[in-house]
Design a protein around this motif. Structure first.
Motif, PDB file in Angstrom:
ATOM      1  N   ALA A   1       0.686  -1.130  -0.140  1.00 33.51           N
ATOM      2  CA  ALA A   1      -0.004  -0.089   0.127  1.00 33.51           C
ATOM      3  C   ALA A   1       0.963   1.282  -0.059  1.00 33.51           C
ATOM      4  O   ALA A   1       2.035   1.186   0.554  1.00 33.51           O
ATOM      5  CB  ALA A   1      -1.037   0.116   1.262  1.00 33.51           C
ATOM      6  N   TYR A   2       0.400   2.402  -0.562  1.00 30.88           N
ATOM      7  CA  TYR A   2       0.933   3.441  -0.782  1.00 30.88           C
ATOM      8  C   TYR A   2       0.798   4.416   0.495  1.00 30.88           C
ATOM      9  O   TYR A   2      -0.281   4.676   1.046  1.00 30.88           O
ATOM     10  CB  TYR A   2       0.400   4.310  -1.692  1.00 30.88           C
ATOM     11  N   ASP A   3       1.853   4.520   1.196  1.00 30.75           N
ATOM     12  CA  ASP A   3       1.636   5.317   2.732  1.00 30.75           C
ATOM     13  C   ASP A   3       3.199   5.653   2.958  1.00 30.75           C
ATOM     14  O   ASP A   3       3.878   5.064   3.527  1.00 30.75           O
ATOM     15  CB  ASP A   3       1.238   4.188   3.835  1.00 30.75           C
ATOM     16  N   ARG A   4       3.389   6.993   2.671  1.00 37.05           N
ATOM     17  CA  ARG A   4       4.727   7.496   3.030  1.00 37.05           C
ATOM     18  C   ARG A   4       4.963   7.811   4.767  1.00 37.05           C
ATOM     19  O   ARG A   4       5.957   8.293   4.965  1.00 37.05           O
ATOM     20  CB  ARG A   4       4.930   8.898   2.185  1.00 37.05           C
ATOM     21  N   GLY A   5       3.879   7.811   5.576  1.00 40.15           N
ATOM     22  CA  GLY A   5       4.061   7.814   6.651  1.00 40.15           C
ATOM     23  C   GLY A   5       4.506   9.220   7.320  1.00 40.15           C
ATOM     24  O   GLY A   5       4.090  10.302   6.674  1.00 40.15           O
ATOM     25  N   ASP A   6       5.449   9.381   8.112  1.00 43.60           N
ATOM     26  CA  ASP A   6       5.833  10.535   8.371  1.00 43.60           C
ATOM     27  C   ASP A   6       7.397  11.043   7.544  1.00 43.60           C
ATOM     28  O   ASP A   6       8.225  11.698   8.228  1.00 43.60           O
ATOM     29  CB  ASP A   6       6.368  10.605   9.901  1.00 43.60           C
ATOM     30  N   TRP A   7       7.468  10.435   6.340  1.00 40.12           N
ATOM     31  CA  TRP A   7       8.716  10.750   5.756  1.00 40.12           C
ATOM     32  C   TRP A   7       8.761  12.314   5.520  1.00 40.12           C
ATOM     33  O   TRP A   7       7.813  13.006   5.100  1.00 40.12           O
ATOM     34  CB  TRP A   7       8.600  10.090   4.307  1.00 40.12           C
ATOM     35  N   ARG A   8      10.099  12.861   5.523  1.00 38.04           N
ATOM     36  CA  ARG A   8      10.328  14.149   5.201  1.00 38.04           C
ATOM     37  C   ARG A   8      11.505  14.405   4.363  1.00 38.04           C
ATOM     38  O   ARG A   8      12.353  13.375   4.277  1.00 38.04           O
ATOM     39  CB  ARG A   8      10.729  15.019   6.513  1.00 38.04           C
ATOM     40  N   LEU A   9      11.571  15.516   3.411  1.00 28.42           N
ATOM     41  CA  LEU A   9      12.792  15.455   2.735  1.00 28.42           C
ATOM     42  C   LEU A   9      14.038  15.235   3.406  1.00 28.42           C
ATOM     43  O   LEU A   9      14.165  16.018   4.293  1.00 28.42           O
ATOM     44  CB  LEU A   9      12.821  16.965   1.731  1.00 28.42           C
ATOM     45  N   GLY A  10      14.973  14.631   3.111  1.00 32.04           N
ATOM     46  CA  GLY A  10      16.212  14.490   3.483  1.00 32.04           C
ATOM     47  C   GLY A  10      16.320  12.943   4.348  1.00 32.04           C
ATOM     48  O   GLY A  10      17.460  12.732   4.483  1.00 32.04           O
ATOM     49  N   ASP A  11      15.214  12.307   4.185  1.00 29.85           N
ATOM     50  CA  ASP A  11      15.321  11.160   4.708  1.00 29.85           C
ATOM     51  C   ASP A  11      15.522   9.877   3.817  1.00 29.85           C
ATOM     52  O   ASP A  11      15.638   8.875   4.166  1.00 29.85           O
ATOM     53  CB  ASP A  11      13.639  10.669   5.215  1.00 29.85           C
TER      54      ASP A  11
ATOM     55  N   VAL B   1      15.184   7.956   0.121  1.00 33.71           N
ATOM     56  CA  VAL B   1      13.995   7.626  -0.567  1.00 33.71           C
ATOM     57  C   VAL B   1      12.872   7.171   0.171  1.00 33.71           C
ATOM     58  O   VAL B   1      12.884   5.952   0.886  1.00 33.71           O
ATOM     59  CB  VAL B   1      14.634   6.230  -1.766  1.00 33.71           C
ATOM     60  N   PHE B   2      11.572   7.527  -0.041  1.00 28.35           N
ATOM     61  CA  PHE B   2      10.457   7.077   0.360  1.00 28.35           C
ATOM     62  C   PHE B   2       9.797   5.628   0.146  1.00 28.35           C
ATOM     63  O   PHE B   2      10.220   5.355  -1.026  1.00 28.35           O
ATOM     64  CB  PHE B   2       9.452   8.376   0.485  1.00 28.35           C
ATOM     65  N   HIS B   3       9.375   5.085   0.977  1.00 33.85           N
ATOM     66  CA  HIS B   3       9.081   3.624   0.498  1.00 33.85           C
ATOM     67  C   HIS B   3      10.006   2.541   0.345  1.00 33.85           C
ATOM     68  O   HIS B   3       9.859   1.816   0.102  1.00 33.85           O
ATOM     69  CB  HIS B   3       8.128   3.535  -0.413  1.00 33.85           C
ATOM     70  N   ALA B   4      11.357   3.064   0.858  1.00 35.33           N
ATOM     71  CA  ALA B   4      12.466   2.158   0.519  1.00 35.33           C
ATOM     72  C   ALA B   4      12.375   1.074   0.899  1.00 35.33           C
ATOM     73  O   ALA B   4      12.695  -0.173   0.239  1.00 35.33           O
ATOM     74  CB  ALA B   4      13.726   2.900   1.072  1.00 35.33           C
ATOM     75  N   PRO B   5      11.899   0.688   2.250  1.00 27.58           N
ATOM     76  CA  PRO B   5      11.827  -0.828   2.790  1.00 27.58           C
ATOM     77  C   PRO B   5      10.807  -1.573   1.750  1.00 27.58           C
ATOM     78  O   PRO B   5      11.198  -2.849   1.403  1.00 27.58           O
ATOM     79  CB  PRO B   5      11.380  -1.016   4.044  1.00 27.58           C
ATOM     80  N   GLN B   6       9.706  -0.920   1.334  1.00 28.35           N
ATOM     81  CA  GLN B   6       8.676  -1.638   0.853  1.00 28.35           C
ATOM     82  C   GLN B   6       9.267  -1.791  -0.879  1.00 28.35           C
ATOM     83  O   GLN B   6       8.977  -2.727  -1.371  1.00 28.35           O
ATOM     84  CB  GLN B   6       7.410  -0.745   0.725  1.00 28.35           C
ATOM     85  N   LEU B   7       9.750  -0.955  -1.242  1.00 31.92           N
ATOM     86  CA  LEU B   7      10.665  -0.831  -2.488  1.00 31.92           C
ATOM     87  C   LEU B   7      11.269  -1.973  -2.568  1.00 31.92           C
ATOM     88  O   LEU B   7      11.392  -2.881  -3.780  1.00 31.92           O
ATOM     89  CB  LEU B   7      10.802   0.366  -3.068  1.00 31.92           C
ATOM     90  N   ALA B   8      12.387  -2.216  -1.703  1.00 27.23           N
ATOM     91  CA  ALA B   8      13.390  -3.310  -1.832  1.00 27.23           C
ATOM     92  C   ALA B   8      12.666  -4.572  -1.707  1.00 27.23           C
ATOM     93  O   ALA B   8      13.162  -5.596  -2.475  1.00 27.23           O
ATOM     94  CB  ALA B   8      14.152  -2.974  -0.454  1.00 27.23           C
ATOM     95  N   THR B   9      11.605  -4.812  -0.844  1.00 31.95           N
ATOM     96  CA  THR B   9      10.939  -6.049  -0.827  1.00 31.95           C
ATOM     97  C   THR B   9      10.310  -6.343  -2.157  1.00 31.95           C
ATOM     98  O   THR B   9      10.412  -7.460  -2.529  1.00 31.95           O
ATOM     99  CB  THR B   9       9.794  -5.979   0.336  1.00 31.95           C
TER     100      THR B   9
ATOM    101  N   LEU C   1      18.523  -0.311  -1.556  1.00 34.26           N
ATOM    102  CA  LEU C   1      17.922  -0.413  -2.788  1.00 34.26           C
ATOM    103  C   LEU C   1      19.047  -0.231  -3.991  1.00 34.26           C
ATOM    104  O   LEU C   1      18.500  -1.337  -4.832  1.00 34.26           O
ATOM    105  CB  LEU C   1      17.156   1.111  -3.026  1.00 34.26           C
ATOM    106  N   ALA C   2      20.075   0.103  -3.685  1.00 31.83           N
ATOM    107  CA  ALA C   2      21.154   0.054  -4.693  1.00 31.83           C
ATOM    108  C   ALA C   2      22.039  -1.214  -4.807  1.00 31.83           C
ATOM    109  O   ALA C   2      22.893  -1.544  -5.650  1.00 31.83           O
ATOM    110  CB  ALA C   2      22.102   1.352  -4.631  1.00 31.83           C
ATOM    111  N   ASP C   3      21.936  -1.748  -3.728  1.00 27.87           N
ATOM    112  CA  ASP C   3      22.882  -2.922  -3.228  1.00 27.87           C
ATOM    113  C   ASP C   3      22.175  -4.233  -2.966  1.00 27.87           C
ATOM    114  O   ASP C   3      22.659  -4.711  -1.915  1.00 27.87           O
ATOM    115  CB  ASP C   3      23.929  -2.562  -2.450  1.00 27.87           C
ATOM    116  N   ILE C   4      20.994  -4.489  -3.390  1.00 26.24           N
ATOM    117  CA  ILE C   4      20.324  -5.624  -2.805  1.00 26.24           C
ATOM    118  C   ILE C   4      21.065  -6.946  -3.371  1.00 26.24           C
ATOM    119  O   ILE C   4      21.703  -7.202  -4.298  1.00 26.24           O
ATOM    120  CB  ILE C   4      18.887  -5.757  -3.690  1.00 26.24           C
ATOM    121  N   ASP C   5      20.962  -7.958  -2.343  1.00 27.96           N
ATOM    122  CA  ASP C   5      21.850  -9.005  -2.000  1.00 27.96           C
ATOM    123  C   ASP C   5      23.438  -8.777  -2.943  1.00 27.96           C
ATOM    124  O   ASP C   5      24.203  -9.561  -3.396  1.00 27.96           O
ATOM    125  CB  ASP C   5      21.322 -10.026  -3.153  1.00 27.96           C
ATOM    126  N   GLY C   6      23.989  -7.468  -2.445  1.00 31.72           N
ATOM    127  CA  GLY C   6      25.336  -7.177  -2.956  1.00 31.72           C
ATOM    128  C   GLY C   6      25.596  -7.268  -4.340  1.00 31.72           C
ATOM    129  O   GLY C   6      26.842  -7.447  -4.639  1.00 31.72           O
TER     130      GLY C   6
END
Length: 298
Positions: free
Chosen positions: A54-64, A66-74, A155-160
Motif C-alpha cells: 500500500a502507498y503510505d509515506r508515513g512521516d517521511w520528510r525531505l532528507g530522509d 527514498v520514501f517507501h524504501a523498505p517496501q520498494l526493496a521487498t 535499494l542500490a545494493d540488494i543481495d550485494g
C-alpha cells in the motif's frame, strides 16, 4: 519460439502524491491496458500479478532518503524473482506498471543472470542522485541512478549486487532536447538520442541501430523500458509530469518495433500512464494501440 508473458506490477510506491492526501493512479495502468485487450493483441500469455504494498509515506520528510524504501526493496526482490523465472524459461516478460521504479525489478533480475543493457524510451533520465541534487525521495525519478549503484544500499545494493547496470550499457531515446541531465549522462558513457535527433535520423533507424548496439558488445541482451511520458502531452496528458516536445504515437511505435523484434531483447516494461488523469480514455487507447502495433506479428 519464445512466449510473450504479461505480468502486472501495479506499484505506485516511487511517485510523489499528485496532491496532499492523494495516491498516484498509475497503479491502474495494467488493468487499463488489459481492458483494452492488450494481451490478446500481442499474443501474450497471462503471467498474473505481483501485488504491491500500500502507498503510505508515513512521516517521511525531505532528507530522509527514498520514501517507501523498505517496501520498494521487498517489491523489487519479488518482481525480480517473477521476471527471472520467466527469463530462465526462455519467455519474454512484458511488465505492466506501475511507476518507473518497477524497472529495478527487471534490472535486479538481469544482474543475477549476467551483463545486460537497458534502452529507456523516456522523456527524462530518471537519474537524480545526491551527486547532482540536494536530496532524493521519489524512486521513480531515480531508478536508473539506483540501478547504476548510486544511492542507499537497501535499494542500490540488494543481495550485494551493486551495480545492476553499467553506465556504458544504458541508452536513452526520446529525452527532451535541452534536458539538464544530458551532459552527465554522456560523460558517463550513456548514449542519448533526443527527440530532435530521433526525428532527424528516423525513429525506425534509431531503434534498429540501438538494437544492434545493445545486442552486442559483450552484453547477453537488453531490456526495454517504455515510459508513457516519452509521448507528447497532446496525445498523452495522463502522466505525472507532462513535458511538451515529445514523440508522436507512430514515432514511438517505429522506435520500439525493431527493438522488440531483435533477438537480443529479453523483455519490456511499460510505466506511468495514469487512468485517473484520462477520464475519456483516449490516452489509454493510444498507448494500447501503439504497443500492439510495435510487437512483431505472427
Amino acid at each position: 519460439m519464445r512466449r510473450t508473458v504479461i505480468i502486472d506490477a501495479p506499484s505506485n510506491l516511487g511517485l510523489r502524491p499528485p496532491a496532499p492526501g492523494e495516491v498516484p493512479g498509475c497503479h491502474g495502468l495494467a488493468a487499463a491496458l488489459r481492458a483494452r485487450d492488450l494481451p490478446r493483441r500481442i499474443g501474450a500469455h497471462d503471467g498474473g500479478a505481483v501485488p504491491a504494498p500500500a502507498y503510505d509515506r508515513g512521516d517521511w520528510r525531505l532528507g530522509d532518503g527514498v520514501f517507501h524504501a523498505p517496501q520498494l526493496a521487498t517489491y523489487t526482490r519479488r518482481l525480480a524473482e517473477r521476471i527471472g523465472t520467466l527469463l530462465d524459461g526462455g519467455d519474454f516478460p512484458v511488465v505492466l506498471g506501475g511507476d518507473c521504479a518497477i524497472q529495478l525489478g527487471a534490472s535486479l533480475a538481469l544482474r543475477r543472470r549476467g551483463r545486460y543493457g537497458l534502452l529507456a524510451a523516456d522523456a527524462s533520465a530518471d537519474f537524480r542522485h545526491l551527486g547532482n541534487a540536494p536530496a532524493v525521495g521519489a524512486a521513480a525519478g531515480e531508478e536508473v541512478a539506483i540501478a547504476t549503484g548510486r544511492g542507499q544500499a537497501d535499494l542500490a545494493d540488494i543481495d550485494g549486487l551493486r551495480p545492476y547496470l553499467r553506465e556504458e550499457d544504458i541508452r536513452y531515446a526520446g529525452i527532451r532536447d535541452g534536458d539538464e541531465d544530458i551532459p552527465e549522462l554522456t560523460s558517463l558513457g550513456m548514449g542519448v538520442v533526443t527527440v530532435a535527433a530521433l526525428r532527424e535520423r528516423g525513429p525506425d533507424a534509431v531503434g534498429a541501430a540501438l538494437a544492434e548496439e545493445l545486442g552486442g558488445g559483450g552484453r547477453a541482451g537488453y531490456w526495454v523500458h517504455c515510459d508513457a511520458d516519452v509521448l507528447d502531452p497532446a496525445v498523452m496528458p495522463a502522466v505525472d509530469s507532462p513535458d511538451p516536445g515529445g514523440l508522436e504515437p507512430d514515432e514511438l511505435t517505429e522506435l520500439l518495433r525493431p527493438l522488440l523484434a531483435h533477438p537480443g531483447c529479453v523483455g519490456l516494461n511499460v510505466t506511468i500512464y495514469d487512468p485517473d488523469k484520462d477520464p475519456e480514455g483516449t490516452a489509454g487507447d493510444t498507448l494500447a494501440d501503439l504497443l500492439a502495433a510495435a510487437f512483431p506479428q505472427g
